[in-house]
Design a protein around this motif. Structure first.
Motif, PDB file in Angstrom:
ATOM      1  N   GLU A   1       0.819  -1.213   0.000  1.00 49.21           N
ATOM      2  CA  GLU A   1       0.000   0.000   0.000  1.00 49.21           C
ATOM      3  C   GLU A   1       0.852   1.262   0.000  1.00 49.21           C
ATOM      4  OE1 GLU A   1      -2.712  -0.565   3.259  1.00 49.21           O
ATOM      5  OE2 GLU A   1      -3.982  -1.906   2.071  1.00 49.21           O
ATOM      6  N   ALA A   2       2.070   1.160   0.523  1.00 55.21           N
ATOM      7  CA  ALA A   2       2.993   2.297   0.478  1.00 55.21           C
ATOM      8  C   ALA A   2       3.634   2.438  -0.907  1.00 55.21           C
ATOM      9  CB  ALA A   2       4.072   2.138   1.547  1.00 55.21           C
ATOM     10  N   GLY A   3       3.393   1.474  -1.794  1.00 55.37           N
ATOM     11  CA  GLY A   3       3.937   1.525  -3.151  1.00 55.37           C
ATOM     12  C   GLY A   3       5.338   0.973  -3.277  1.00 55.37           C
ATOM     13  N   TYR A   4       5.801   0.232  -2.253  1.00 58.90           N
ATOM     14  CA  TYR A   4       7.150  -0.317  -2.297  1.00 58.90           C
ATOM     15  C   TYR A   4       7.180  -1.587  -3.150  1.00 58.90           C
ATOM     16  CZ  TYR A   4       7.797   2.877   1.617  1.00 58.90           C
ATOM     17  OH  TYR A   4       7.831   3.986   2.409  1.00 58.90           O
ATOM     18  N   PRO A   5       8.328  -1.862  -3.768  1.00 61.16           N
ATOM     19  CA  PRO A   5       8.408  -3.014  -4.668  1.00 61.16           C
ATOM     20  C   PRO A   5       8.347  -4.345  -3.928  1.00 61.16           C
ATOM     21  CG  PRO A   5      10.565  -2.028  -4.398  1.00 61.16           C
ATOM     22  CD  PRO A   5       9.588  -1.132  -3.690  1.00 61.16           C
ATOM     23  N   ILE A   6       7.842  -5.329  -4.647  1.00 58.41           N
ATOM     24  CA  ILE A   6       7.832  -6.698  -4.153  1.00 58.41           C
ATOM     25  C   ILE A   6       8.512  -7.580  -5.189  1.00 58.41           C
ATOM     26  CG2 ILE A   6       5.775  -6.458  -2.712  1.00 58.41           C
ATOM     27  CD1 ILE A   6       4.174  -7.755  -4.996  1.00 58.41           C
ATOM     28  N   GLU A   7       8.968  -8.740  -4.738  1.00 57.99           N
ATOM     29  CA  GLU A   7       9.523  -9.741  -5.641  1.00 57.99           C
ATOM     30  C   GLU A   7       8.497 -10.836  -5.833  1.00 57.99           C
ATOM     31  OE1 GLU A   7      14.292  -9.662  -4.671  1.00 57.99           O
ATOM     32  OE2 GLU A   7      13.065 -11.198  -3.720  1.00 57.99           O
TER      33      GLU A   7
ATOM     34  N   ASP B   1       8.735 -14.610  -7.892  1.00 55.02           N
ATOM     35  CA  ASP B   1       9.494 -15.515  -8.755  1.00 55.02           C
ATOM     36  C   ASP B   1      10.767 -14.854  -9.279  1.00 55.02           C
ATOM     37  OD1 ASP B   1       6.372 -16.672 -10.033  1.00 55.02           O
ATOM     38  OD2 ASP B   1       7.572 -17.560  -8.451  1.00 55.02           O
ATOM     39  N   GLY B   2      11.429 -14.074  -8.426  1.00 56.32           N
ATOM     40  CA  GLY B   2      12.692 -13.451  -8.780  1.00 56.32           C
ATOM     41  C   GLY B   2      12.577 -12.116  -9.467  1.00 56.32           C
ATOM     42  N   LEU B   3      11.363 -11.685  -9.810  1.00 60.04           N
ATOM     43  CA  LEU B   3      11.176 -10.411 -10.484  1.00 60.04           C
ATOM     44  C   LEU B   3      10.703  -9.369  -9.487  1.00 60.04           C
ATOM     45  CD1 LEU B   3       9.247 -11.691 -13.619  1.00 60.04           C
ATOM     46  CD2 LEU B   3      11.684 -11.196 -13.445  1.00 60.04           C
ATOM     47  N   VAL B   4      11.201  -8.148  -9.624  1.00 57.66           N
ATOM     48  CA  VAL B   4      10.732  -7.056  -8.781  1.00 57.66           C
ATOM     49  C   VAL B   4       9.596  -6.368  -9.513  1.00 57.66           C
ATOM     50  CG1 VAL B   4      11.351  -4.885  -7.688  1.00 57.66           C
ATOM     51  CG2 VAL B   4      12.996  -6.766  -7.721  1.00 57.66           C
ATOM     52  N   THR B   5       8.472  -6.209  -8.819  1.00 53.17           N
ATOM     53  CA  THR B   5       7.302  -5.571  -9.415  1.00 53.17           C
ATOM     54  C   THR B   5       6.777  -4.517  -8.457  1.00 53.17           C
ATOM     55  OG1 THR B   5       5.793  -7.163  -8.418  1.00 53.17           O
ATOM     56  CG2 THR B   5       6.653  -7.707 -10.595  1.00 53.17           C
ATOM     57  N   GLU B   6       5.833  -3.719  -8.930  1.00 56.37           N
ATOM     58  CA  GLU B   6       5.177  -2.771  -8.039  1.00 56.37           C
ATOM     59  C   GLU B   6       4.179  -3.532  -7.188  1.00 56.37           C
ATOM     60  OE1 GLU B   6       6.007   0.390  -7.522  1.00 56.37           O
ATOM     61  OE2 GLU B   6       7.604  -0.030  -8.938  1.00 56.37           O
ATOM     62  N   GLY B   7       4.026  -3.123  -5.939  1.00 59.35           N
ATOM     63  CA  GLY B   7       3.144  -3.817  -5.010  1.00 59.35           C
ATOM     64  C   GLY B   7       1.700  -3.421  -5.178  1.00 59.35           C
ATOM     65  N   VAL B   8       0.988  -4.091  -6.063  1.00 54.41           N
ATOM     66  CA  VAL B   8      -0.391  -3.698  -6.299  1.00 54.41           C
ATOM     67  C   VAL B   8      -1.406  -4.807  -6.045  1.00 54.41           C
ATOM     68  CG1 VAL B   8       0.125  -1.860  -7.921  1.00 54.41           C
ATOM     69  CG2 VAL B   8      -0.102  -4.164  -8.770  1.00 54.41           C
ATOM     70  N   SER B   9      -1.063  -6.050  -6.244  1.00 48.55           N
ATOM     71  CA  SER B   9      -2.069  -7.104  -6.128  1.00 48.55           C
ATOM     72  C   SER B   9      -2.065  -7.734  -4.743  1.00 48.55           C
ATOM     73  CB  SER B   9      -1.812  -8.186  -7.171  1.00 48.55           C
ATOM     74  OG  SER B   9      -0.578  -8.800  -6.928  1.00 48.55           O
ATOM     75  N   LYS B  10      -3.228  -8.233  -4.348  1.00 47.74           N
ATOM     76  CA  LYS B  10      -3.366  -8.896  -3.061  1.00 47.74           C
ATOM     77  C   LYS B  10      -3.022 -10.372  -3.226  1.00 47.74           C
ATOM     78  CE  LYS B  10      -6.098  -9.217   0.981  1.00 47.74           C
ATOM     79  NZ  LYS B  10      -5.076  -9.423   1.945  1.00 47.74           N
ATOM     80  N   VAL B  11      -2.310 -10.917  -2.266  1.00 50.11           N
ATOM     81  CA  VAL B  11      -1.899 -12.315  -2.310  1.00 50.11           C
ATOM     82  C   VAL B  11      -2.501 -13.011  -1.107  1.00 50.11           C
ATOM     83  CG1 VAL B  11       0.069 -13.864  -2.229  1.00 50.11           C
ATOM     84  CG2 VAL B  11       0.247 -11.729  -3.465  1.00 50.11           C
ATOM     85  N   ALA B  12      -3.021 -14.192  -1.314  1.00 49.38           N
ATOM     86  CA  ALA B  12      -3.604 -14.963  -0.213  1.00 49.38           C
ATOM     87  C   ALA B  12      -2.533 -15.271   0.822  1.00 49.38           C
ATOM     88  CB  ALA B  12      -4.217 -16.247  -0.737  1.00 49.38           C
ATOM     89  N   CYS B  13      -2.952 -15.307   2.054  1.00 43.81           N
ATOM     90  CA  CYS B  13      -2.024 -15.485   3.171  1.00 43.81           C
ATOM     91  C   CYS B  13      -1.388 -16.876   3.194  1.00 43.81           C
ATOM     92  CB  CYS B  13      -2.768 -15.225   4.481  1.00 43.81           C
ATOM     93  SG  CYS B  13      -1.741 -15.267   5.933  1.00 43.81           S
TER      94      CYS B  13
END
Length: 143
Positions: free
Chosen positions: A121-127, A129-141
């Motif tokens: 939600e702060a817009g920080y990047p996530i990885e 499968d080894g790729l860095v992406t923008e943090g936009v999608s929700k992932v199941a816990c």
């Protein structure tokens, strides 16, 4: 008497002790992000405590995966480091369970406030499968 002050405020000394204790147990996503941007995470490791499936879908760059459900009785971790645990969000307690398990094994721990949800939600990047992406999608816990 106002509702806000129905219970008196603590003394400045008590308030300082309380908030210092809070900070001893929590790390802020903004502070961690600044450290990652500066390339300096000296003294700590980010620990994703959710299941491997969640870790594969989205994680904070540089984090390791130690699912709290699968922590062995003994671990080969550096006892001089602090392990900052995170999970999905405030609604998930996998980070708390992981931090407890690590602390019970003798490691120093903190919990990342808000988990990966606050991070995204702060817009920080996530990885993923080894790729860095923008943090936009929700992932199941997957906890």
């Amino acid at each position: 008497m106002t509702n806000a002050l129905r219970f008196p405020a603590a003394t400045p000394e008590a308030a300082a002790a309380h908030f210092a204790a809070d900070l001893a147990f929590e790390a802020d996503p903004d502070d961690v992000h600044r450290d990652l941007q500066n390339g300096d995470t000296t003294g700590y490791v980010l620990v994703e405590t959710r299941a491997p499936e969640a870790f594969a879908q989205a994680r904070i760059p540089g984090a390791i995966n130690l699912p709290y459900r699968d922590l062995p009785a003994t671990l080969d971790l550096d006892p001089d480091l602090v392990y900052i645990c995170y999970c999905e969000s405030f609604q998930c307690n996998a980070a708390t369970k992981g931090a407890l398990a690590l602390a019970q094994r003798g490691y120093r721990v903190k919990r990342l406030s808000g988990g990966i949800t606050a991070w995204r939600e702060a817009g920080y990047p996530i990885e993923s499968d080894g790729l860095v992406t923008e943090g936009v999608s929700k992932v199941a816990c997957h906890c």
